[in-house]
Design a protein around this motif. Structure first.
Motif, PDB file in Angstrom:
ATOM      1  N   ILE A  53      -9.271   8.916   3.036  1.00 19.44           N
ATOM      2  CA  ILE A  53      -8.676   7.675   2.525  1.00 19.44           C
ATOM      3  C   ILE A  53      -9.714   6.902   1.695  1.00 19.44           C
ATOM      4  CG2 ILE A  53      -7.777   5.406   3.214  1.00 19.44           C
ATOM      5  CD1 ILE A  53      -6.477   6.843   5.635  1.00 19.44           C
ATOM      6  N   VAL A  54     -10.948   6.845   2.210  1.00 17.60           N
ATOM      7  CA  VAL A  54     -12.008   6.104   1.501  1.00 17.60           C
ATOM      8  C   VAL A  54     -12.380   6.811   0.195  1.00 17.60           C
ATOM      9  CG1 VAL A  54     -14.395   5.301   1.616  1.00 17.60           C
ATOM     10  CG2 VAL A  54     -12.921   5.117   3.630  1.00 17.60           C
ATOM     11  N   ALA A  79     -13.169  -0.489   1.677  1.00 17.40           N
ATOM     12  CA  ALA A  79     -13.865   0.369   0.715  1.00 17.40           C
ATOM     13  C   ALA A  79     -14.092  -0.374  -0.590  1.00 17.40           C
ATOM     14  CB  ALA A  79     -13.042   1.635   0.482  1.00 17.40           C
ATOM     15  N   GLU A  80     -13.087  -1.095  -1.031  1.00  9.50           N
ATOM     16  CA  GLU A  80     -13.227  -1.839  -2.287  1.00  9.50           C
ATOM     17  C   GLU A  80     -14.276  -2.936  -2.174  1.00  9.50           C
ATOM     18  OE1 GLU A  80      -9.306  -3.162  -3.458  1.00  9.50           O
ATOM     19  OE2 GLU A  80      -8.644  -1.069  -3.293  1.00  9.50           O
ATOM     20  N   ALA A  88      -9.696   6.215  -2.251  1.00 12.07           N
ATOM     21  CA  ALA A  88      -9.598   4.822  -2.687  1.00 12.07           C
ATOM     22  C   ALA A  88     -10.627   4.510  -3.772  1.00 12.07           C
ATOM     23  CB  ALA A  88      -9.783   3.889  -1.494  1.00 12.07           C
ATOM     24  N   LYS A  96      -4.884   2.360   7.158  1.00 18.19           N
ATOM     25  CA  LYS A  96      -5.129   2.866   5.815  1.00 18.19           C
ATOM     26  C   LYS A  96      -5.336   1.694   4.857  1.00 18.19           C
ATOM     27  CE  LYS A  96      -3.288   5.995   2.337  1.00 18.19           C
ATOM     28  NZ  LYS A  96      -2.482   5.452   1.246  1.00 18.19           N
ATOM     29  N   THR A 118     -13.019   4.263  -9.076  1.00 17.98           N
ATOM     30  CA  THR A 118     -13.733   2.994  -9.201  1.00 17.98           C
ATOM     31  C   THR A 118     -15.008   3.221 -10.007  1.00 17.98           C
ATOM     32  OG1 THR A 118     -12.896   2.384  -7.030  1.00 17.98           O
ATOM     33  CG2 THR A 118     -14.693   1.052  -7.899  1.00 17.98           C
ATOM     34  N   GLU A 120      -8.833   0.845   2.863  1.00 20.48           N
ATOM     35  CA  GLU A 120      -8.873   0.754   1.400  1.00 20.48           C
ATOM     36  C   GLU A 120      -9.477  -0.574   0.965  1.00 20.48           C
ATOM     37  OE1 GLU A 120      -5.130   3.703   0.340  1.00 20.48           O
ATOM     38  OE2 GLU A 120      -4.784   1.570   0.607  1.00 20.48           O
ATOM     39  N   LYS A 121      -9.083  -1.623   1.673  1.00 18.61           N
ATOM     40  CA  LYS A 121      -9.603  -2.946   1.339  1.00 18.61           C
ATOM     41  C   LYS A 121     -11.112  -2.996   1.599  1.00 18.61           C
ATOM     42  CE  LYS A 121      -8.513  -7.608   2.749  1.00 18.61           C
ATOM     43  NZ  LYS A 121      -7.682  -8.321   3.724  1.00 18.61           N
ATOM     44  N   PRO A 160       0.828  -1.193   0.000  1.00 19.55           N
ATOM     45  CA  PRO A 160       0.000   0.000   0.000  1.00 19.55           C
ATOM     46  C   PRO A 160       0.865   1.246   0.000  1.00 19.55           C
ATOM     47  CG  PRO A 160       0.106  -0.969   2.199  1.00 19.55           C
ATOM     48  CD  PRO A 160       0.849  -1.884   1.278  1.00 19.55           C
TER      49      PRO A 160
END
Lengths: 255, 77
Positions: free
Chosen positions: A216-217, A190-191, A220, A183, A224, A187-188, A80
């Motif tokens: 951060i979200v 959020a995905e 991220a 963080k 997308t 991120e994980k 990351p």
């Protein structure tokens, strides 16, 4: 060195594990969970028993500094992007007390001493910030739920050290690289939520988070496809909502 | 521990550290800490939208949790 383990309780084993991961800022792969007591349902909500678990840190966590950072990078698969990247792997950072690191370091050390937390403090000066990292056996209490206590500490250290102009750079207070792990975890998460939003075509609201964590979200999921994000709510209740579709086409819904 | 922590933090935030006073009211399960500072410094321990006061409470509560207690921080003027 003391063994690194903690006990947690929750309505279910999963809930207790989740609390543990959040408070410690760890990934499921970092810990070993032992069930001390299975939860028991009470009668009409009475007399039930909570699940009790013991969480042990596994892997390289006994090793100070350098190695831990290496593990951080590999554990999450795709290294990351570090919050404060650059030379972390090359040098463990000398603990010289330069003027800008001296005052924040002293303040953090004093607070740890008052709290009777046995820990090591390491400060590094970066171009735009001073990073004060704390390492120790007993620092879960310093992190708090979702990093609440750590954020409060960081805020007060910033206000206390910068009010007189002695220190001008932003001070980051970290605990065993918690912020970096957190963080990667956000991120994980959020995905994962984004793909759920896409497949269910329904907005999902995340838990309340601090401004830096919401950022951060947002970052991220910025690129997308099929989802967009916004923050709603006030003060400590402010949270990220992930919506399906496109912000230009779809009217934001009230949640 | 809680009083010492609050005193340390408050003194780090104000211009008149000698005027920082804390009274502790000890209950069975909770502790009330009443913080008094020089009137000129009151904004410095409260902060915009109470943000500093909130951070002080969070840290004092963490200290209290360590002792199995609940802490309430009151800022008096």
């Amino acid at each position: 060195m003391k063994e690194r383990s903690w006990e947690y309780v929750g309505r279910t084993v999963e809930e207790a594990t989740q609390t543990a991961l959040e408070e410690l800022g760890l990934e499921p792969d970092d810990i070993h969970v032992e069930i001390l007591e299975e939860p028991q349902k009470g009668f009409l909500g009475l007399g039930g028993k909570e699940a009790r678990i013991r969480v042990d840190l596994i892997g390289e966590w006994e090793v100070q500094g350098k190695k831990k950072q290496v593990k951080d990078e590999t554990a999450t698969g795709e290294a990351p992007e570090a919050v404060y990247e650059d030379d972390e792997l090359e040098e463990p950072g000398p603990t010289t007390l330069k003027e800008s690191t001296g005052k924040p370091t002293r303040m953090v050390k004093d607070i740890l001493e008052i709290l009777e937390i046995d820990a090591m403090v390491e400060a590094k000066e970066r171009d735009d910030s001073v990073v004060v990292d704390v390492w120790g056996d007993d620092i879960a209490i310093l992190i708090g739920k979702g990093g609440n206590t750590l954020d409060a500490l960081q805020y007060l250290v910033n206000v206390g050290c910068r009010r007189t102009g002695e220190v001008t750079k932003k001070i980051i207070v970290d605990a065993e690289g918690y912020r970096k792990r957190r963080k990667a975890k956000l991120e994980k998460q959020a995905e994962q939520l984004a793909s759920k939003v896409t497949s269910q075509r329904k907005s999902i609201e995340m838990d309340p988070m601090s401004a830096s964590e919401r950022k951060i979200v947002h970052m991220a999921l910025r690129n997308t496809d099929g989802v967009w994000t916004e923050s709603t709510g006030d003060g400590p209740e402010r949270r990220v909502v992930i919506h399906p579709g496109n912000p230009d086409r779809d009217v934001p819904r009230e949640t | 521990m809680m009083k010492e922590l609050l005193e340390y933090l408050a003194k780090a935030l104000v211009d008149n550290p000698d005027d920082v006073q804390i009274e502790v009211i000890e209950g069975e399960r909770s502790v009330i800490l009443q913080l008094r500072v020089n009137p000129e410094d009151i904004g410095k321990v409260i902060g915009k939208q109470g943000r500093i006061a909130q951070a002080l409470r969070t840290l004092v509560k963490a200290a209290a949790t360590k002792q199995g207690k609940n802490a309430i921080v009151e800022i008096l003027d």
